[in-house]
Scaffold this motif. Structure first.
Motif, PDB file in Angstrom:
ATOM      1  N   PHE A  94     -28.910  76.902  30.831  1.00 40.49           N
ATOM      2  CA  PHE A  94     -27.491  76.811  30.793  1.00 40.49           C
ATOM      3  C   PHE A  94     -26.867  78.444  31.204  1.00 40.49           C
ATOM      4  N   LYS A  95     -26.184  78.336  31.816  1.00 40.03           N
ATOM      5  CA  LYS A  95     -25.416  79.438  32.264  1.00 40.03           C
ATOM      6  C   LYS A  95     -23.837  79.696  31.803  1.00 40.03           C
ATOM      7  N   VAL A  96     -23.487  78.638  31.489  1.00 40.90           N
ATOM      8  CA  VAL A  96     -22.083  78.593  31.068  1.00 40.90           C
ATOM      9  C   VAL A  96     -21.991  77.676  29.791  1.00 40.90           C
ATOM     10  N   ILE A  97     -21.145  78.024  28.969  1.00 41.76           N
ATOM     11  CA  ILE A  97     -20.797  77.142  27.573  1.00 41.76           C
ATOM     12  C   ILE A  97     -19.344  76.975  27.696  1.00 41.76           C
ATOM     13  N   VAL A  98     -18.949  75.797  27.453  1.00 37.04           N
ATOM     14  CA  VAL A  98     -17.374  75.466  27.543  1.00 37.04           C
ATOM     15  C   VAL A  98     -17.239  75.111  26.216  1.00 37.04           C
ATOM     16  N   SER A  99     -16.200  75.709  25.308  1.00 38.86           N
ATOM     17  CA  SER A  99     -15.704  75.240  24.225  1.00 38.86           C
ATOM     18  C   SER A  99     -14.477  75.539  23.824  1.00 38.86           C
ATOM     19  N   SER A 100     -13.608  74.992  22.854  1.00 42.04           N
ATOM     20  CA  SER A 100     -12.059  75.367  22.524  1.00 42.04           C
ATOM     21  C   SER A 100     -12.355  76.401  21.709  1.00 42.04           C
ATOM     22  N   LEU A 116     -22.294  82.766  29.858  1.00 41.19           N
ATOM     23  CA  LEU A 116     -20.838  82.948  29.976  1.00 41.19           C
ATOM     24  C   LEU A 116     -20.177  82.130  29.088  1.00 41.19           C
ATOM     25  N   PRO A 117     -19.464  82.374  28.052  1.00 38.75           N
ATOM     26  CA  PRO A 117     -18.654  81.183  27.094  1.00 38.75           C
ATOM     27  C   PRO A 117     -17.437  81.331  27.613  1.00 38.75           C
ATOM     28  N   VAL A 118     -17.066  80.203  27.919  1.00 38.86           N
ATOM     29  CA  VAL A 118     -15.623  79.805  28.459  1.00 38.86           C
ATOM     30  C   VAL A 118     -14.791  78.945  27.531  1.00 38.86           C
ATOM     31  N   GLN A 119     -13.950  79.788  27.026  1.00 44.08           N
ATOM     32  CA  GLN A 119     -12.952  79.113  26.049  1.00 44.08           C
ATOM     33  C   GLN A 119     -11.705  78.661  26.555  1.00 44.08           C
ATOM     34  N   VAL A 120     -11.387  77.338  26.363  1.00 43.13           N
ATOM     35  CA  VAL A 120     -10.528  76.414  26.999  1.00 43.13           C
ATOM     36  C   VAL A 120      -9.704  75.859  25.872  1.00 43.13           C
ATOM     37  N   SER A 121      -8.527  75.417  26.118  1.00 46.39           N
ATOM     38  CA  SER A 121      -7.614  74.678  25.270  1.00 46.39           C
ATOM     39  C   SER A 121      -8.220  73.547  24.547  1.00 46.39           C
ATOM     40  N   LEU A 144     -15.829  83.324  37.825  1.00 45.47           N
ATOM     41  CA  LEU A 144     -15.461  84.491  36.957  1.00 45.47           C
ATOM     42  C   LEU A 144     -14.536  85.433  37.532  1.00 45.47           C
ATOM     43  N   GLU A 145     -14.576  85.451  38.852  1.00 44.98           N
ATOM     44  CA  GLU A 145     -13.589  86.567  39.418  1.00 44.98           C
ATOM     45  C   GLU A 145     -12.162  86.179  39.043  1.00 44.98           C
ATOM     46  N   THR A 146     -11.708  84.892  39.123  1.00 47.21           N
ATOM     47  CA  THR A 146     -10.487  84.497  39.081  1.00 47.21           C
ATOM     48  C   THR A 146     -10.036  84.037  37.639  1.00 47.21           C
ATOM     49  N   GLN A 147     -11.038  83.947  36.823  1.00 49.13           N
ATOM     50  CA  GLN A 147     -11.351  83.345  35.383  1.00 49.13           C
ATOM     51  C   GLN A 147     -10.699  82.098  35.301  1.00 49.13           C
ATOM     52  N   THR A 148     -11.146  81.193  36.242  1.00 49.22           N
ATOM     53  CA  THR A 148     -10.723  79.648  36.147  1.00 49.22           C
ATOM     54  C   THR A 148     -11.964  78.872  35.989  1.00 49.22           C
ATOM     55  N   ILE A 149     -11.483  77.763  35.329  1.00 54.75           N
ATOM     56  CA  ILE A 149     -12.722  76.611  35.299  1.00 54.75           C
ATOM     57  C   ILE A 149     -11.794  75.290  35.896  1.00 54.75           C
ATOM     58  N   SER A 150     -12.543  74.522  36.687  1.00 58.66           N
ATOM     59  CA  SER A 150     -11.847  73.558  37.313  1.00 58.66           C
ATOM     60  C   SER A 150     -13.030  72.335  37.222  1.00 58.66           C
ATOM     61  N   VAL A 151     -12.404  70.957  37.184  1.00 59.90           N
ATOM     62  CA  VAL A 151     -13.195  69.975  37.315  1.00 59.90           C
ATOM     63  C   VAL A 151     -12.861  69.392  38.725  1.00 59.90           C
ATOM     64  N   ILE A 152     -14.214  69.392  39.855  1.00 59.42           N
ATOM     65  CA  ILE A 152     -13.726  69.134  41.059  1.00 59.42           C
ATOM     66  C   ILE A 152     -13.294  67.654  41.494  1.00 59.42           C
ATOM     67  N   GLY A 153     -12.648  67.865  42.344  1.00 55.42           N
ATOM     68  CA  GLY A 153     -11.785  66.435  42.757  1.00 55.42           C
ATOM     69  C   GLY A 153     -10.914  65.926  41.683  1.00 55.42           C
ATOM     70  N   GLY A 155      -8.163  68.153  40.125  1.00 53.03           N
ATOM     71  CA  GLY A 155      -6.893  68.940  40.024  1.00 53.03           C
ATOM     72  C   GLY A 155      -6.665  69.459  38.535  1.00 53.03           C
ATOM     73  N   LEU A 156      -7.633  69.099  37.928  1.00 48.22           N
ATOM     74  CA  LEU A 156      -7.813  69.659  36.500  1.00 48.22           C
ATOM     75  C   LEU A 156      -8.363  70.948  36.615  1.00 48.22           C
ATOM     76  N   SER A 157      -7.579  71.884  35.917  1.00 51.71           N
ATOM     77  CA  SER A 157      -8.032  73.493  35.947  1.00 51.71           C
ATOM     78  C   SER A 157      -7.352  74.251  35.104  1.00 51.71           C
ATOM     79  N   GLU A 158      -8.030  75.360  34.692  1.00 52.40           N
ATOM     80  CA  GLU A 158      -7.266  76.164  33.645  1.00 52.40           C
ATOM     81  C   GLU A 158      -7.998  77.514  33.590  1.00 52.40           C
TER      82      GLU A 158
END
Length: 195
Positions: A94-100, A116-121, A144-153, A155-158
């Motif tokens: 794993f390179k990224v962990i996503v959680s709220s 990289l821990p990516v904290q989302v809503s 990481l540069e723009t600090q965004t996480i997106s689901v491809i295809g 439009g879901l992004s945060e």
């Protein structure tokens, strides 16, 4: 550490809340002080039964899912402050962990080890979790540069927050010592000017 700028990958949905560090890497595997081999035992008690047989119902054993992103439930990495948990997750691939939400010590240990821990809503997390459950081939992009996480295809992004120093370290592949070494000329010049 390896430089991290952007990652596009499929992901594994681990829809469980309050995953503590003992579940990530059980205490009986903490005897080693070297990072090697910890990935083999990540989520050991969930991946295998007491006899060492593969637990087919656990998501990491589901061959439909793969990738270097783990999407987990709220409050990931709580419990004892063991750096081995970050070692085990990174060792597994794993390179990224996503959680709220992440426990603070776990978050720090992860960043110190190139994970990289990516904290989302919570709303974003639920949507991503559902998309992954519906389609294991769903891809996620973390920039990481723009600090965004997106689901491809979709439009879901945060956007997500990260400590500026840790961001700089990850972008450059620095641990704390590498960062100091990158400033060696300035440090030496300062010392010469202030003798």
């Amino acid at each position: 550490m390896e430089k991290f700028k952007q990652l596009r990958s499929t992901a594994i949905p681990l829809d469980i809340e309050n995953i503590d560090t003992d579940q990530i890497i059980p205490a009986r595997f903490l005897k080693a002080t070297d990072k090697k081999g910890f990935g083999d035992n990540v989520f050991r008690d969930w991946r295998y039964d007491k006899n060492g047989n593969v637990n087919d119902s656990f998501i990491l054993n589901n061959k439909e899912y793969g990738g270097s992103i783990l999407v987990a439930g709220n409050n990931f990495g709580c419990g004892s402050s063991r750096e081995h948990a970050a070692w085990a997750l990174a060792g597994y691939g794993f390179k990224v962990i996503v959680s709220s939400y992440f426990a603070d010590i776990f978050k720090g240990n992860s960043l110190n080890n190139g994970l990289l821990p990516v904290q989302v809503s919570e709303i974003f997390l639920k949507k991503v979790m559902q998309l992954l459950k519906n389609d294991p081939k769903t891809e996620i992009e973390v920039d990481l540069e723009t600090q965004t996480i997106s689901v491809i295809g979709t439009g879901l992004s945060e956007t997500f927050e990260i400590d500026p120093y840790k961001k700089m370290c990850m972008l450059n592949g620095y641990d704390d010592i590498d960062f100091l070494l990158s400033k060696q000329e300035k440090i030496e010049a300062f010392e010469l000017n202030n003798l």
